[in-house]
Design a protein around this motif. Structure first.
Motif, PDB file in Angstrom:
ATOM      1  N   MET A  28       0.805  -1.231   0.000  1.00  0.00           N
ATOM      2  CA  MET A  28       0.000   0.000   0.000  1.00  0.00           C
ATOM      3  C   MET A  28       0.833   1.273   0.000  1.00  0.00           C
ATOM      4  O   MET A  28       0.592   2.166  -0.818  1.00  0.00           O
ATOM      5  N   PRO A  29       1.829   1.422   0.897  1.00  0.00           N
ATOM      6  CA  PRO A  29       2.639   2.659   0.841  1.00  0.00           C
ATOM      7  C   PRO A  29       3.417   2.776  -0.470  1.00  0.00           C
ATOM      8  O   PRO A  29       3.639   3.882  -0.954  1.00  0.00           O
ATOM      9  N   ARG A  30       3.802   1.651  -1.048  1.00  0.00           N
ATOM     10  CA  ARG A  30       4.496   1.702  -2.340  1.00  0.00           C
ATOM     11  C   ARG A  30       3.570   2.249  -3.425  1.00  0.00           C
ATOM     12  O   ARG A  30       3.983   3.024  -4.282  1.00  0.00           O
ATOM     13  N   ARG A  31       2.304   1.831  -3.404  1.00  0.00           N
ATOM     14  CA  ARG A  31       1.333   2.355  -4.372  1.00  0.00           C
ATOM     15  C   ARG A  31       1.149   3.856  -4.176  1.00  0.00           C
ATOM     16  O   ARG A  31       1.095   4.615  -5.138  1.00  0.00           O
ATOM     17  N   VAL A  32       1.051   4.267  -2.914  1.00  0.00           N
ATOM     18  CA  VAL A  32       0.873   5.690  -2.622  1.00  0.00           C
ATOM     19  C   VAL A  32       2.096   6.476  -3.089  1.00  0.00           C
ATOM     20  O   VAL A  32       1.969   7.540  -3.695  1.00  0.00           O
ATOM     21  N   ALA A  33       3.284   5.949  -2.836  1.00  0.00           N
ATOM     22  CA  ALA A  33       4.512   6.622  -3.269  1.00  0.00           C
ATOM     23  C   ALA A  33       4.533   6.762  -4.789  1.00  0.00           C
ATOM     24  O   ALA A  33       4.895   7.822  -5.313  1.00  0.00           O
ATOM     25  N   LEU A  34       4.131   5.719  -5.494  1.00  0.00           N
ATOM     26  CA  LEU A  34       4.081   5.775  -6.956  1.00  0.00           C
ATOM     27  C   LEU A  34       3.084   6.832  -7.411  1.00  0.00           C
ATOM     28  O   LEU A  34       3.373   7.622  -8.315  1.00  0.00           O
ATOM     29  N   LEU A  35       1.921   6.864  -6.783  1.00  0.00           N
ATOM     30  CA  LEU A  35       0.921   7.872  -7.139  1.00  0.00           C
ATOM     31  C   LEU A  35       1.438   9.283  -6.875  1.00  0.00           C
ATOM     32  O   LEU A  35       1.231  10.190  -7.684  1.00  0.00           O
ATOM     33  N   LEU A  36       2.118   9.469  -5.745  1.00  0.00           N
ATOM     34  CA  LEU A  36       2.656  10.791  -5.427  1.00  0.00           C
ATOM     35  C   LEU A  36       3.735  11.209  -6.415  1.00  0.00           C
ATOM     36  O   LEU A  36       3.817  12.369  -6.813  1.00  0.00           O
ATOM     37  N   LYS A  61      11.938  24.543   1.183  1.00  0.00           N
ATOM     38  CA  LYS A  61      11.653  23.429   0.274  1.00  0.00           C
ATOM     39  C   LYS A  61      10.472  23.793  -0.615  1.00  0.00           C
ATOM     40  O   LYS A  61       9.735  24.728  -0.324  1.00  0.00           O
ATOM     41  N   THR A  62      10.295  23.038  -1.684  1.00  0.00           N
ATOM     42  CA  THR A  62       9.120  23.234  -2.516  1.00  0.00           C
ATOM     43  C   THR A  62       7.907  22.624  -1.826  1.00  0.00           C
ATOM     44  O   THR A  62       8.040  21.835  -0.885  1.00  0.00           O
ATOM     45  N   ARG A  63       6.732  22.982  -2.297  1.00  0.00           N
ATOM     46  CA  ARG A  63       5.492  22.444  -1.742  1.00  0.00           C
ATOM     47  C   ARG A  63       5.479  20.923  -1.848  1.00  0.00           C
ATOM     48  O   ARG A  63       5.154  20.225  -0.886  1.00  0.00           O
ATOM     49  N   ASN A  64       5.840  20.390  -3.018  1.00  0.00           N
ATOM     50  CA  ASN A  64       5.838  18.936  -3.204  1.00  0.00           C
ATOM     51  C   ASN A  64       6.859  18.244  -2.308  1.00  0.00           C
ATOM     52  O   ASN A  64       6.595  17.166  -1.776  1.00  0.00           O
ATOM     53  N   ASP A  65       8.032  18.862  -2.135  1.00  0.00           N
ATOM     54  CA  ASP A  65       9.029  18.287  -1.224  1.00  0.00           C
ATOM     55  C   ASP A  65       8.496  18.269   0.207  1.00  0.00           C
ATOM     56  O   ASP A  65       8.735  17.333   0.966  1.00  0.00           O
ATOM     57  N   MET A  66       7.759  19.318   0.576  1.00  0.00           N
ATOM     58  CA  MET A  66       7.190  19.392   1.920  1.00  0.00           C
ATOM     59  C   MET A  66       6.140  18.297   2.113  1.00  0.00           C
ATOM     60  O   MET A  66       6.103  17.650   3.164  1.00  0.00           O
ATOM     61  N   VAL A  67       5.303  18.061   1.110  1.00  0.00           N
ATOM     62  CA  VAL A  67       4.300  16.999   1.195  1.00  0.00           C
ATOM     63  C   VAL A  67       5.001  15.646   1.346  1.00  0.00           C
ATOM     64  O   VAL A  67       4.625  14.832   2.188  1.00  0.00           O
ATOM     65  N   ARG A  68       6.047  15.410   0.556  1.00  0.00           N
ATOM     66  CA  ARG A  68       6.806  14.149   0.661  1.00  0.00           C
ATOM     67  C   ARG A  68       7.396  13.990   2.062  1.00  0.00           C
ATOM     68  O   ARG A  68       7.357  12.911   2.645  1.00  0.00           O
ATOM     69  N   ILE A  70       6.356  15.338   4.922  1.00  0.00           N
ATOM     70  CA  ILE A  70       5.299  15.100   5.898  1.00  0.00           C
ATOM     71  C   ILE A  70       4.802  13.663   5.820  1.00  0.00           C
ATOM     72  O   ILE A  70       4.631  12.999   6.845  1.00  0.00           O
ATOM     73  N   VAL A  71       4.599  13.159   4.609  1.00  0.00           N
ATOM     74  CA  VAL A  71       4.121  11.776   4.443  1.00  0.00           C
ATOM     75  C   VAL A  71       5.158  10.794   4.978  1.00  0.00           C
ATOM     76  O   VAL A  71       4.831   9.850   5.696  1.00  0.00           O
ATOM     77  N   TYR A  80       5.119   2.385   9.404  1.00  0.00           N
ATOM     78  CA  TYR A  80       4.918   1.843   8.058  1.00  0.00           C
ATOM     79  C   TYR A  80       6.237   1.819   7.291  1.00  0.00           C
ATOM     80  O   TYR A  80       6.388   1.085   6.327  1.00  0.00           O
ATOM     81  N   LEU A  81       7.186   2.630   7.734  1.00  0.00           N
ATOM     82  CA  LEU A  81       8.529   2.667   7.160  1.00  0.00           C
ATOM     83  C   LEU A  81       9.538   2.572   8.293  1.00  0.00           C
ATOM     84  O   LEU A  81       9.267   3.038   9.406  1.00  0.00           O
ATOM     85  N   PRO A  82      10.710   1.995   8.032  1.00  0.00           N
ATOM     86  CA  PRO A  82      11.739   1.987   9.074  1.00  0.00           C
ATOM     87  C   PRO A  82      12.217   3.415   9.333  1.00  0.00           C
ATOM     88  O   PRO A  82      12.280   4.239   8.431  1.00  0.00           O
ATOM     89  N   VAL A  83      12.540   3.705  10.593  1.00  0.00           N
ATOM     90  CA  VAL A  83      12.997   5.036  10.979  1.00  0.00           C
ATOM     91  C   VAL A  83      14.439   5.201  10.554  1.00  0.00           C
ATOM     92  O   VAL A  83      15.277   4.336  10.807  1.00  0.00           O
ATOM     93  N   HIS A  84      14.726   6.317   9.892  1.00  0.00           N
ATOM     94  CA  HIS A  84      16.098   6.632   9.496  1.00  0.00           C
ATOM     95  C   HIS A  84      16.791   7.279  10.679  1.00  0.00           C
ATOM     96  O   HIS A  84      16.372   8.323  11.162  1.00  0.00           O
ATOM     97  N   GLU A  85      17.830   6.628  11.183  1.00  0.00           N
ATOM     98  CA  GLU A  85      18.581   7.184  12.308  1.00  0.00           C
ATOM     99  C   GLU A  85      19.986   7.522  11.845  1.00  0.00           C
ATOM    100  O   GLU A  85      20.610   6.754  11.108  1.00  0.00           O
ATOM    101  N   PRO A  86      20.512   8.673  12.263  1.00  0.00           N
ATOM    102  CA  PRO A  86      21.874   9.051  11.868  1.00  0.00           C
ATOM    103  C   PRO A  86      22.895   8.078  12.437  1.00  0.00           C
ATOM    104  O   PRO A  86      22.693   7.508  13.506  1.00  0.00           O
ATOM    105  N   GLU A  87      23.988   7.917  11.699  1.00  0.00           N
ATOM    106  CA  GLU A  87      25.049   7.016  12.143  1.00  0.00           C
ATOM    107  C   GLU A  87      25.777   7.624  13.336  1.00  0.00           C
ATOM    108  O   GLU A  87      25.945   8.826  13.436  1.00  0.00           O
TER     109      GLU A  87
END
Length: 96
Positions: A28-36, A61-68, A70-71, A80-87
């Motif tokens: 599902m999130p992959r489909r949403v990412a593709l749609l976005l 940032k641009t509006r679209n970058d901001m939407v990305r 936030i999502v 729904y996604l793994p958390v990106h943690e700094p090294e």
């Protein structure tokens, strides 16, 4: 054959989250990412558009970058996604 739109699938999954299989949740999130990625623009209510404009200006940032952004944040916070943690040993340029 009845085709169901992605928004309906997401709403249904949210209503019965414990019953949805992990592979289905991953699709599902992959489909949403593709749609976005392929959509020209997403129309929001005026108050949301105003908030997006304000945030875009604050973050530079641009509006679209901001939407990305936030999502992605929402998906990470809701696991729904793994958390990106700094090294640990990564460069921080004087910031923590």
């Amino acid at each position: 054959m009845i085709t169901t739109d992605t928004a309906t699938l997401l709403e249904d999954a949210a209503n019965r989250i414990a019953d949805v299989s992990r592979p289905d949740l991953q699709i599902m999130p992959r489909r949403v990412a593709l749609l976005l990625r392929t959509s020209g623009s997403i129309a929001f209510d005026d108050d949301i558009e105003e908030a997006l404009r304000d945030l875009s200006g604050e973050f530079g940032k641009t509006r679209n970058d901001m939407v990305r952004f936030i999502v992605r944040e929402w998906m990470e916070k809701n696991t729904y996604l793994p958390v990106h943690e700094p090294e640990e040993d990564g460069e921080v340029d004087g910031r923590a």
